[in-house]
Scaffold this motif. Structure first.
Motif, PDB file in Angstrom:
ATOM      1  N   SER A 118      -3.326  -8.817 -26.606  1.00 46.75           N
ATOM      2  CA  SER A 118      -3.390  -8.251 -24.980  1.00 46.75           C
ATOM      3  C   SER A 118      -4.082  -9.583 -24.346  1.00 46.75           C
ATOM      4  N   LEU A 119      -3.761  -9.523 -23.046  1.00 50.04           N
ATOM      5  CA  LEU A 119      -4.558 -10.672 -22.302  1.00 50.04           C
ATOM      6  C   LEU A 119      -5.811 -10.262 -22.404  1.00 50.04           C
ATOM      7  N   LEU A 149       1.842 -18.149 -16.711  1.00 55.62           N
ATOM      8  CA  LEU A 149       1.766 -16.653 -16.963  1.00 55.62           C
ATOM      9  C   LEU A 149       1.455 -16.036 -15.637  1.00 55.62           C
ATOM     10  N   VAL A 153       4.023 -12.989 -14.874  1.00 59.48           N
ATOM     11  CA  VAL A 153       3.586 -11.433 -14.798  1.00 59.48           C
ATOM     12  C   VAL A 153       4.042 -10.918 -13.054  1.00 59.48           C
ATOM     13  N   ASN A 156       7.690 -10.293 -13.551  1.00 55.62           N
ATOM     14  CA  ASN A 156       7.958  -8.966 -13.958  1.00 55.62           C
ATOM     15  C   ASN A 156       7.628  -7.757 -13.116  1.00 55.62           C
ATOM     16  N   LEU A 170      -1.068  -1.497 -14.124  1.00 62.45           N
ATOM     17  CA  LEU A 170      -0.857  -2.960 -14.253  1.00 62.45           C
ATOM     18  C   LEU A 170      -2.486  -3.565 -14.470  1.00 62.45           C
ATOM     19  N   SER A 172      -5.005  -6.242 -17.440  1.00 64.23           N
ATOM     20  CA  SER A 172      -4.884  -7.386 -18.560  1.00 64.23           C
ATOM     21  C   SER A 172      -4.691  -6.766 -19.940  1.00 64.23           C
ATOM     22  N   ASN A 174      -2.531  -4.617 -20.352  1.00 60.00           N
ATOM     23  CA  ASN A 174      -1.164  -4.236 -20.717  1.00 60.00           C
ATOM     24  C   ASN A 174      -0.260  -5.185 -20.282  1.00 60.00           C
ATOM     25  N   VAL A 175      -0.925  -6.413 -20.554  1.00 55.99           N
ATOM     26  CA  VAL A 175       0.077  -7.648 -20.534  1.00 55.99           C
ATOM     27  C   VAL A 175      -0.083  -8.228 -21.785  1.00 55.99           C
ATOM     28  N   PRO A 213       4.947 -13.168 -21.188  1.00 57.90           N
ATOM     29  CA  PRO A 213       4.411 -11.986 -21.280  1.00 57.90           C
ATOM     30  C   PRO A 213       5.235 -10.848 -21.427  1.00 57.90           C
ATOM     31  N   LEU A 215       5.354  -6.776 -20.365  1.00 50.49           N
ATOM     32  CA  LEU A 215       4.762  -5.908 -19.549  1.00 50.49           C
ATOM     33  C   LEU A 215       4.584  -4.502 -20.485  1.00 50.49           C
TER      34      LEU A 215
END
Length: 270
Positions: A118-119, A149, A153, A156, A170, A172, A174-175, A213, A215
């Motif tokens: 994850s991010l 990035l 996002v 997305n 949403l 970080s 969940n990225v 990335p 989602l």
């Protein structure tokens, strides 16, 4: 502890022998006050379908939306193979907590032996490296990678809204990124691969394309439209940081909570 877990798994189809096993991961969601079909010592406990048909319908619609290649390719989400529910070990007979697991297939070309990163995990790794004074090979991506990035996002989210769905989760965590296999040049671009050092190589950071990335975290996602059921989010300070003030968990009671809308996803994106 602030985030619900993700676990690695193997998906074995029920139609042998031609169906191949697939490497997947499961996103768990804790659902208190829900029950599954099981036999207790004194009574049969009703299932989630009986106790919460709205949630069951929402999960089914989510799986349908995320199982279509056209949709998942559009807003870069992993393909969902379905969901299942289990009960946790009860502390006593009268209470059974439930967990629902959404099953996702790993992208083609990724290193199946490595879990998704994850991010949030990458940000924490960079911060830890800074604290320890190990700046010889920083994990922070280049400016070009970070711009790619941010753009990805935003795209997305815009494409998810284009199919009339709201994300509602949403942040970080969940990225996600999936390290590509060694030698897979298609997954990486000149400025797409991550930085190199022993820490990043252990987690596959050095084989990540920041412009691609994935989602995730669709736990509370729902279609847009009037009359749609808005589920109150679980109270979690780590999540509230990303939520619009009007839909934070402790802002108001479930009955008074504002209906979620696109602008709240934009707030999370910011």
């Amino acid at each position: 502890a602030m985030e619900e877990p993700r676990t690695e798994a193997i998906f074995r189809p029920r139609k042998p022998p031609s169906s191949e096993c697939r490497h997947v991961w499961v996103e768990w969601r804790h659902i208190p006050d829900c029950y599954i079909h099981c036999q207790s010592r004194t009574r049969k406990v009703p299932g989630i379908q009986e106790r919460n048909p709205k949630m069951t319908s929402r999960l089914a619609a989510l799986v349908t939306m995320l199982s279509r290649d056209k949709n998942t390719d559009m807003f870069r989400a992993a393909r969902c193979l379905g969901y299942f529910c289990i009960d946790a070990t009860p502390d006593h007979e009268k209470h059974l907590d439930q967990w629902c697991g959404l099953v996702f297939e790993k992208p083609t070309g990724c290193e199946i032996s490595l879990r998704p990163v994850s991010l949030l995990e990458m940000l924490r790794a960079q911060r830890q490296q800074h604290r320890t004074g190990n700046n010889t090979s920083p994990t922070i991506p280049s400016l070009t990678q970070r711009v790619a990035l941010a753009l990805a996002v935003a795209q997305n989210l815009e494409r998810l809204h284009a199919v009339s769905w709201l994300h509602k989760g949403l942040r970080s965590y969940n990225v996600l990124f999936f390290p590509y296999e060694h030698g897979n040049k298609e997954g990486l671009q000149d400025e797409g691969s991550g930085p190199h050092n022993s820490l990043t190589q252990d987690l596959g950071f050095d084989r990540i394309n920041f412009a691609q990335p994935i989602l995730s975290g669709f736990d509370y996602s729902r279609p847009m439209g009037q009359g749609q059921w808005t589920e109150k989010a679980a109270q979690n300070p780590a999540h509230d940081i990303y939520r619009h003030p009007e839909v934070q968990a402790d802002y108001c009671s479930a009955g008074d909570q504002a209906a979620f809308k696109k602008s709240y996803d934009y707030y999370s994106l910011g």
